[in-house]
Each structure stands twice: as structure tokens, then as C-alpha cells.
Design a protein around this motif. Structure first.
Motif, PDB file in Angstrom:
ATOM      1  N   LEU A  70      -0.782  12.765   1.204  1.00  0.00           N
ATOM      2  CA  LEU A  70      -0.336  14.124   0.908  1.00  0.00           C
ATOM      3  C   LEU A  70       1.168  14.195   0.693  1.00  0.00           C
ATOM      4  CD1 LEU A  70      -2.535  16.256   3.331  1.00  0.00           C
ATOM      5  CD2 LEU A  70      -2.663  16.150   0.840  1.00  0.00           C
ATOM      6  N   GLU A  71       1.918  13.461   1.504  1.00  0.00           N
ATOM      7  CA  GLU A  71       3.374  13.439   1.355  1.00  0.00           C
ATOM      8  C   GLU A  71       3.767  12.858   0.000  1.00  0.00           C
ATOM      9  OE1 GLU A  71       7.027  11.064   3.430  1.00  0.00           O
ATOM     10  OE2 GLU A  71       5.476  11.858   4.756  1.00  0.00           O
ATOM     11  N   LEU A  72       3.131  11.750  -0.382  1.00  0.00           N
ATOM     12  CA  LEU A  72       3.413  11.121  -1.676  1.00  0.00           C
ATOM     13  C   LEU A  72       3.009  12.041  -2.820  1.00  0.00           C
ATOM     14  CD1 LEU A  72       4.372   8.576  -3.173  1.00  0.00           C
ATOM     15  CD2 LEU A  72       2.013   7.758  -3.067  1.00  0.00           C
ATOM     16  N   GLN A  73       1.877  12.704  -2.671  1.00  0.00           N
ATOM     17  CA  GLN A  73       1.411  13.630  -3.698  1.00  0.00           C
ATOM     18  C   GLN A  73       2.371  14.810  -3.847  1.00  0.00           C
ATOM     19  OE1 GLN A  73      -2.446  15.281  -2.877  1.00  0.00           O
ATOM     20  NE2 GLN A  73      -2.823  15.744  -5.021  1.00  0.00           N
ATOM     21  N   ASP A  74       2.900  15.309  -2.738  1.00  0.00           N
ATOM     22  CA  ASP A  74       3.873  16.402  -2.795  1.00  0.00           C
ATOM     23  C   ASP A  74       5.149  15.980  -3.508  1.00  0.00           C
ATOM     24  OD1 ASP A  74       2.183  18.146  -1.502  1.00  0.00           O
ATOM     25  OD2 ASP A  74       3.104  17.858   0.478  1.00  0.00           O
ATOM     26  N   GLU A  75       5.631  14.787  -3.181  1.00  0.00           N
ATOM     27  CA  GLU A  75       6.839  14.280  -3.838  1.00  0.00           C
ATOM     28  C   GLU A  75       6.632  14.177  -5.345  1.00  0.00           C
ATOM     29  OE1 GLU A  75       7.895  10.516  -2.159  1.00  0.00           O
ATOM     30  OE2 GLU A  75       8.136  11.343  -0.138  1.00  0.00           O
ATOM     31  N   ARG A  76       5.501  13.624  -5.738  1.00  0.00           N
ATOM     32  CA  ARG A  76       5.235  13.437  -7.161  1.00  0.00           C
ATOM     33  C   ARG A  76       4.981  14.767  -7.863  1.00  0.00           C
ATOM     34  NH1 ARG A  76       1.954   7.775  -6.927  1.00  0.00           N
ATOM     35  NH2 ARG A  76       3.794   6.534  -6.456  1.00  0.00           N
ATOM     36  N   GLN A  78       6.494  17.539  -7.140  1.00  0.00           N
ATOM     37  CA  GLN A  78       7.820  18.111  -7.368  1.00  0.00           C
ATOM     38  C   GLN A  78       8.495  17.451  -8.573  1.00  0.00           C
ATOM     39  OE1 GLN A  78       9.893  17.658  -3.669  1.00  0.00           O
ATOM     40  NE2 GLN A  78       8.801  19.355  -2.681  1.00  0.00           N
ATOM     41  N   VAL A  79       8.355  16.139  -8.679  1.00  0.00           N
ATOM     42  CA  VAL A  79       8.942  15.423  -9.817  1.00  0.00           C
ATOM     43  C   VAL A  79       8.281  15.887 -11.115  1.00  0.00           C
ATOM     44  CG1 VAL A  79       9.196  13.156 -10.898  1.00  0.00           C
ATOM     45  CG2 VAL A  79       9.632  13.423  -8.456  1.00  0.00           C
ATOM     46  N   ARG A  80       6.946  16.037 -11.095  1.00  0.00           N
ATOM     47  CA  ARG A  80       6.238  16.506 -12.285  1.00  0.00           C
ATOM     48  C   ARG A  80       6.683  17.917 -12.687  1.00  0.00           C
ATOM     49  NH1 ARG A  80       1.643  13.758 -10.035  1.00  0.00           N
ATOM     50  NH2 ARG A  80       1.110  11.995 -11.361  1.00  0.00           N
ATOM     51  N   GLU A  81       6.876  18.774 -11.697  1.00  0.00           N
ATOM     52  CA  GLU A  81       7.337  20.133 -11.994  1.00  0.00           C
ATOM     53  C   GLU A  81       8.713  20.111 -12.653  1.00  0.00           C
ATOM     54  OE1 GLU A  81       7.223  22.598  -8.519  1.00  0.00           O
ATOM     55  OE2 GLU A  81       5.066  22.298  -8.257  1.00  0.00           O
ATOM     56  N   GLN A  82       9.614  19.265 -12.139  1.00  0.00           N
ATOM     57  CA  GLN A  82      10.940  19.160 -12.738  1.00  0.00           C
ATOM     58  C   GLN A  82      10.853  18.639 -14.171  1.00  0.00           C
ATOM     59  OE1 GLN A  82      13.004  16.608 -10.017  1.00  0.00           O
ATOM     60  NE2 GLN A  82      13.384  18.240  -8.522  1.00  0.00           N
ATOM     61  N   LEU A  83      10.007  17.634 -14.370  1.00  0.00           N
ATOM     62  CA  LEU A  83       9.857  17.075 -15.714  1.00  0.00           C
ATOM     63  C   LEU A  83       9.205  18.082 -16.661  1.00  0.00           C
ATOM     64  CD1 LEU A  83       8.728  13.447 -14.808  1.00  0.00           C
ATOM     65  CD2 LEU A  83      10.953  14.162 -15.686  1.00  0.00           C
ATOM     66  N   THR A  84       8.247  18.830 -16.163  1.00  0.00           N
ATOM     67  CA  THR A  84       7.591  19.846 -16.989  1.00  0.00           C
ATOM     68  C   THR A  84       8.573  20.938 -17.382  1.00  0.00           C
ATOM     69  OG1 THR A  84       5.491  19.415 -15.871  1.00  0.00           O
ATOM     70  CG2 THR A  84       5.659  21.473 -17.100  1.00  0.00           C
ATOM     71  N   SER A  85       9.408  21.350 -16.431  1.00  0.00           N
ATOM     72  CA  SER A  85      10.400  22.376 -16.769  1.00  0.00           C
ATOM     73  C   SER A  85      11.426  21.835 -17.768  1.00  0.00           C
ATOM     74  CB  SER A  85      11.097  22.896 -15.510  1.00  0.00           C
ATOM     75  OG  SER A  85      11.841  21.872 -14.890  1.00  0.00           O
ATOM     76  N   LEU A  86      11.746  20.550 -17.678  1.00  0.00           N
ATOM     77  CA  LEU A  86      12.655  19.943 -18.647  1.00  0.00           C
ATOM     78  C   LEU A  86      12.021  19.901 -20.031  1.00  0.00           C
ATOM     79  CD1 LEU A  86      15.355  18.465 -19.178  1.00  0.00           C
ATOM     80  CD2 LEU A  86      14.143  16.338 -18.685  1.00  0.00           C
ATOM     81  N   ILE A  87      10.742  19.588 -20.093  1.00  0.00           N
ATOM     82  CA  ILE A  87      10.045  19.535 -21.379  1.00  0.00           C
ATOM     83  C   ILE A  87       9.959  20.932 -21.992  1.00  0.00           C
ATOM     84  CG2 ILE A  87       7.786  19.128 -22.459  1.00  0.00           C
ATOM     85  CD1 ILE A  87       7.464  16.753 -20.530  1.00  0.00           C
ATOM     86  N   ALA A  88       9.733  21.936 -21.166  1.00  0.00           N
ATOM     87  CA  ALA A  88       9.600  23.311 -21.661  1.00  0.00           C
ATOM     88  C   ALA A  88      10.947  23.966 -21.947  1.00  0.00           C
ATOM     89  CB  ALA A  88       8.828  24.147 -20.661  1.00  0.00           C
ATOM     90  N   SER A  89      12.008  23.340 -21.521  1.00  0.00           N
ATOM     91  CA  SER A  89      13.343  23.905 -21.684  1.00  0.00           C
ATOM     92  C   SER A  89      13.748  23.964 -23.154  1.00  0.00           C
ATOM     93  CB  SER A  89      14.338  23.046 -20.897  1.00  0.00           C
ATOM     94  OG  SER A  89      15.644  23.265 -21.316  1.00  0.00           O
ATOM     95  N   ASP A  90      14.426  25.039 -23.499  1.00  0.00           N
ATOM     96  CA  ASP A  90      14.938  25.185 -24.862  1.00  0.00           C
ATOM     97  C   ASP A  90      16.260  24.448 -25.065  1.00  0.00           C
ATOM     98  OD1 ASP A  90      12.793  26.759 -25.563  1.00  0.00           O
ATOM     99  OD2 ASP A  90      13.842  28.647 -25.110  1.00  0.00           O
TER     100      ASP A  90
END
Length: 177
Positions: A70-76, A78-90
Motif C-alpha cells: 500500500l505504501e509503494l502504491q501510494d508513492e507511485r 502520487q508520481v502518476r498524478e504529478q505526471l498526469t498533471s504535467l501531461i495535461a498542462s498547457d
């Protein structure tokens, strides 16, 4: 342009709802239990012949591995959310978006490889295993009754055979004490 995207999403969602509705409408109804015996005669005999004084200890599985997963899944996540927001960024450039997308793909491959290694290690006869990869390092935690160098070498061999990038493999045994 945005109106067309909304229409496409709306039509997609409506078609998905329609497909699911048709699936559930055509699904065979669940069986009724009128007159059906849930237990066979042998199971009923076993259940009726139990002694009330007889107690059987029940061992709860270790939650250590679930906590680590669960800890590893939470860390990943968060990383996915950051990467997704970067991809969606204008404001991000095409190169940054491509790099973020490739990192997301790498995370997915890494997670699936770890899950596969966990299943392989469990197939060796261990009750539970946790695998975490970090570049060329692989960390393995195994729940086992005993620990020995031979068992650790078997795990290391299995990991190196399946994970090509594994240069350093660390095995830690968690006994059921």
C-alpha cells in the motif's frame, strides 16, 4: 472545439451505459436456493461431529507485506498524478509531455514486473512475498518458516532470470515468529 469534445464524451458514456444495460438485461437470472442443499452429506457430517471443547488456533496473515504494498502504491500514485498533471498542462512542452508519458509507461511496466516476480517467488513455496525494484536494485521480502543462504540464492536466481536489469538483489526473510 470544446463542445465537440463534450459531445464525444457524452456519446461515449451513453453508449457505455447502453452496453452495460444490455449485458445485465440478457444475463441469466441467479439460481434460487429452493430445495438446494448447500452442503454435501460429507460436509454436513463433518460440521455435525465437531467437539465444542476442541479449539483450533487461527493464524492471521502478516499485514507487513500488505502495508508495504500500500505504501509503494501510494508513492507511485502520487508520481502518476504529478505526471498526469504535467501531461495535461498547457505550459509544458511536447518533449516534457513525451518524457512524462514514457515515465508513466515505465512505472506501469515496473509494477507489473514486480507483481510477476512476487507470484514467481510465491510459486517457489513461500506464503507471501514483496518485491520492489529501484533501477538495477531489487529488494525482496519473503515470509518463510526458515531462512538460509540456499533459499536466498534460489530467490536471487529466479529474480535475475526474470528481471534482466537486476544487478543487485537483496533478500530479507520475515519469519512467522
Amino acid at each position: 472545439m470544446k463542445v465537440k469534445r463534450r459531445n464525444v464524451w457524452l456519446l461515449t458514456l451513453l453508449s457505455l451505459v447502453a452496453v452495460i444495460s444490455v449485458y445485465y438485461a440478457n444475463e441469466p437470472k441467479s439460481l434460487s436456493l429452493d430445495g438446494v442443499s448447500l452442503f454435501t452429506d460429507q460436509a454436513a457430517d463433518i460440521l455435525s461431529n465437531t467437539d465444542e471443547d476442541e479449539t483450533t488456533p487461527v493464524m492471521a496473515p502478516s499485514t507487513l507485506f500488505e502495508d508495504m504494498r500500500l505504501e509503494l502504491q501510494d508513492e507511485r500514485s502520487q508520481v502518476r498524478e504529478q505526471l498526469t498533471s504535467l501531461i495535461a498542462s498547457d505550459t509544458a512542452t511536447a518533449e516534457e509531455k513525451n518524457e512524462a508519458y514514457s515515465k508513466m509507461e515505465q512505472l506501469t511496466k515496473q509494477s507489473s514486473a514486480e507483481a510477476m516476480l512476487e507470484m514467481l517467488i510465491q510459486s517457489l513455496g513461500y506464503s507471501d512475498a514483496f518485491v520492489k525494484t529501484d533501477g538495477e536494485k531489487v529488494y525482496v521480502h519473503v515470509q518463510s518458516e526458515e531462512e538460509s543462504k540456499a533459499l536466498a540464492n534460489e530467490i536471487i536466481y529466479t529474480v535475475r532470470k526474470e528481471w534482466e536489469n537486476a544487478r543487485e538483489v537483496s533478500v530479507q526473510f520475515d519469519t512467522n515468529d
